[in-house]
Design a protein around this motif. Structure first.
Motif, short mmCIF file in Angstrom:
data_model
loop_
_atom_site.label_atom_id
_atom_site.label_comp_id
_atom_site.label_asym_id
_atom_site.label_seq_id
_atom_site.Cartn_x
_atom_site.Cartn_y
_atom_site.Cartn_z
N THR A 1 0.83 -1.19 0.00
CA THR A 1 0.00 0.00 0.00
C THR A 1 0.87 1.25 0.00
OG1 THR A 1 -1.85 1.12 1.10
CG2 THR A 1 -0.19 0.15 2.52
N GLY A 2 0.31 2.33 -0.47
CA GLY A 2 1.02 3.60 -0.39
C GLY A 2 1.75 3.97 -1.66
N TYR A 3 2.91 4.59 -1.46
CA TYR A 3 3.71 5.12 -2.56
C TYR A 3 5.11 4.53 -2.48
CZ TYR A 3 0.04 8.66 -2.71
OH TYR A 3 -1.16 9.30 -2.81
N GLY A 4 5.74 4.40 -3.63
CA GLY A 4 7.11 3.91 -3.70
C GLY A 4 7.99 4.98 -4.33
N LEU A 5 8.98 5.41 -3.60
CA LEU A 5 9.84 6.50 -4.05
C LEU A 5 11.06 5.96 -4.79
CD1 LEU A 5 10.21 9.58 -3.94
CD2 LEU A 5 11.47 9.25 -1.80
N LEU A 6 11.25 6.42 -6.02
CA LEU A 6 12.42 6.07 -6.81
C LEU A 6 13.38 7.26 -6.74
CD1 LEU A 6 9.76 4.78 -8.46
CD2 LEU A 6 11.64 3.92 -9.81
N TRP A 7 14.09 7.35 -5.64
CA TRP A 7 14.90 8.54 -5.38
C TRP A 7 15.95 8.18 -4.35
CZ3 TRP A 7 12.25 13.01 -7.41
CH2 TRP A 7 13.00 14.18 -7.39
N ASP A 8 17.22 8.24 -4.69
CA ASP A 8 18.26 7.88 -3.74
C ASP A 8 19.16 9.03 -3.34
OD1 ASP A 8 17.74 5.29 -3.11
OD2 ASP A 8 19.18 4.42 -4.47
N SER A 9 19.06 10.15 -4.00
CA SER A 9 19.95 11.25 -3.64
C SER A 9 19.14 12.52 -3.41
CB SER A 9 21.00 11.48 -4.73
OG SER A 9 20.38 11.95 -5.91
N ILE B 1 1.85 3.07 -5.83
CA ILE B 1 2.07 4.20 -6.74
C ILE B 1 3.53 4.63 -6.71
CG2 ILE B 1 1.46 6.60 -7.23
CD1 ILE B 1 -1.29 5.98 -5.94
N PRO B 2 4.22 4.54 -7.85
CA PRO B 2 5.62 4.98 -7.89
C PRO B 2 5.72 6.50 -8.02
CG PRO B 2 5.04 3.80 -9.90
CD PRO B 2 3.82 3.87 -9.07
N ILE B 3 6.78 7.05 -7.45
CA ILE B 3 7.08 8.47 -7.56
C ILE B 3 8.52 8.59 -8.04
CG2 ILE B 3 7.30 10.65 -6.31
CD1 ILE B 3 5.36 9.47 -4.21
N ALA B 4 8.73 9.35 -9.13
CA ALA B 4 10.06 9.47 -9.72
C ALA B 4 10.37 10.91 -10.10
CB ALA B 4 10.16 8.57 -10.96
N ASP B 5 11.61 11.15 -10.41
CA ASP B 5 12.09 12.44 -10.89
C ASP B 5 11.42 12.75 -12.22
OD1 ASP B 5 13.68 14.47 -12.16
OD2 ASP B 5 15.37 13.93 -10.89
N THR B 6 10.88 13.94 -12.34
CA THR B 6 10.21 14.38 -13.57
C THR B 6 11.10 14.24 -14.79
OG1 THR B 6 8.87 15.95 -12.33
CG2 THR B 6 9.09 16.36 -14.68
N ASN B 7 12.39 14.48 -14.63
CA ASN B 7 13.32 14.49 -15.76
C ASN B 7 13.95 13.15 -16.07
OD1 ASN B 7 13.06 17.34 -16.20
ND2 ASN B 7 14.22 17.61 -14.32
N SER B 8 13.55 12.10 -15.37
CA SER B 8 14.12 10.78 -15.63
C SER B 8 13.31 10.05 -16.70
CB SER B 8 14.13 9.96 -14.34
OG SER B 8 12.81 9.66 -13.93
N ASN B 9 13.92 9.01 -17.26
CA ASN B 9 13.18 8.21 -18.23
C ASN B 9 11.99 7.52 -17.57
OD1 ASN B 9 14.85 6.40 -16.80
ND2 ASN B 9 15.04 5.03 -18.54
N VAL B 10 12.12 7.13 -16.32
CA VAL B 10 11.01 6.52 -15.59
C VAL B 10 9.91 7.54 -15.36
CG1 VAL B 10 10.34 5.48 -13.39
CG2 VAL B 10 12.40 4.72 -14.54
#
Length: 145
Positions: A33-41, A70-79
């Motif tokens: 459940t929730g959100y998954g953050l694709l962000w390490d820095s 729900i994934p959350i990623a950098d706007t400027n990434s390919n993902v």
């Protein structure tokens, strides 16, 4: 907020809870459940690692989608681009936008994201993208031979 992973060599703030490190098969059952953050820095500067992470988040994306979160990623990434194009996740320009972005989601937007994630979840678990890739390769090879 729950944090998973290894090499936690710092103290987390009180609103974060370290959940531990798990192998891939176990981890997917922990994410439900929730959100998954694709962000390490922290995004400060244009480091080599920041460039690397913009192009190599497919594993985490697949993990989150297969888990139905729900994934959350950098706007400027390919993902981030893929999430926007498929309307199955959120994107941020900077990590500081996380709270305001999540708070701004309406119930209907959240439900639409969940519906779109369920489609991707099914596709991933059934090997849809691998089958599509193999079909395209076969098609191109048949044109040559």
């Amino acid at each position: 907020m729950h944090i998973f992973g290894s090499n936690l060599d710092f103290t987390l703030p009180k609103n974060l809870e370290y959940m531990g490190q798990f192998d891939n098969d176990t981890l997917i059952s922990k994410l439900n459940t929730g959100y998954g953050l694709l962000w390490d820095s922290d995004g400060i500067g244009n480091t080599t690692f920041k460039t690397y992470e913009k192009y190599n988040w497919q594993y985490k994306l697949s993990l989150y989608l297969a888990s139905g979160i729900i994934p959350i990623a950098d706007t400027n990434s390919n993902v981030g681009t893929w999430l926007k194009n498929n309307n199955c996740g959120l994107t941020l320009g900077i990590l500081e936008e996380l709270d305001s972005t999540i708070i701004a989601i309406s119930k209907s937007q959240y439900e639409q994201l969940q519906d779109n994630i369920r489609i991707q979840q099914h596709r991933l678990r059934e090997g849809y993208y691998m089958k599509e890739l193999i079909s395209r390769i076969e098609y191109e090879l048949n044109k040559i031979f």
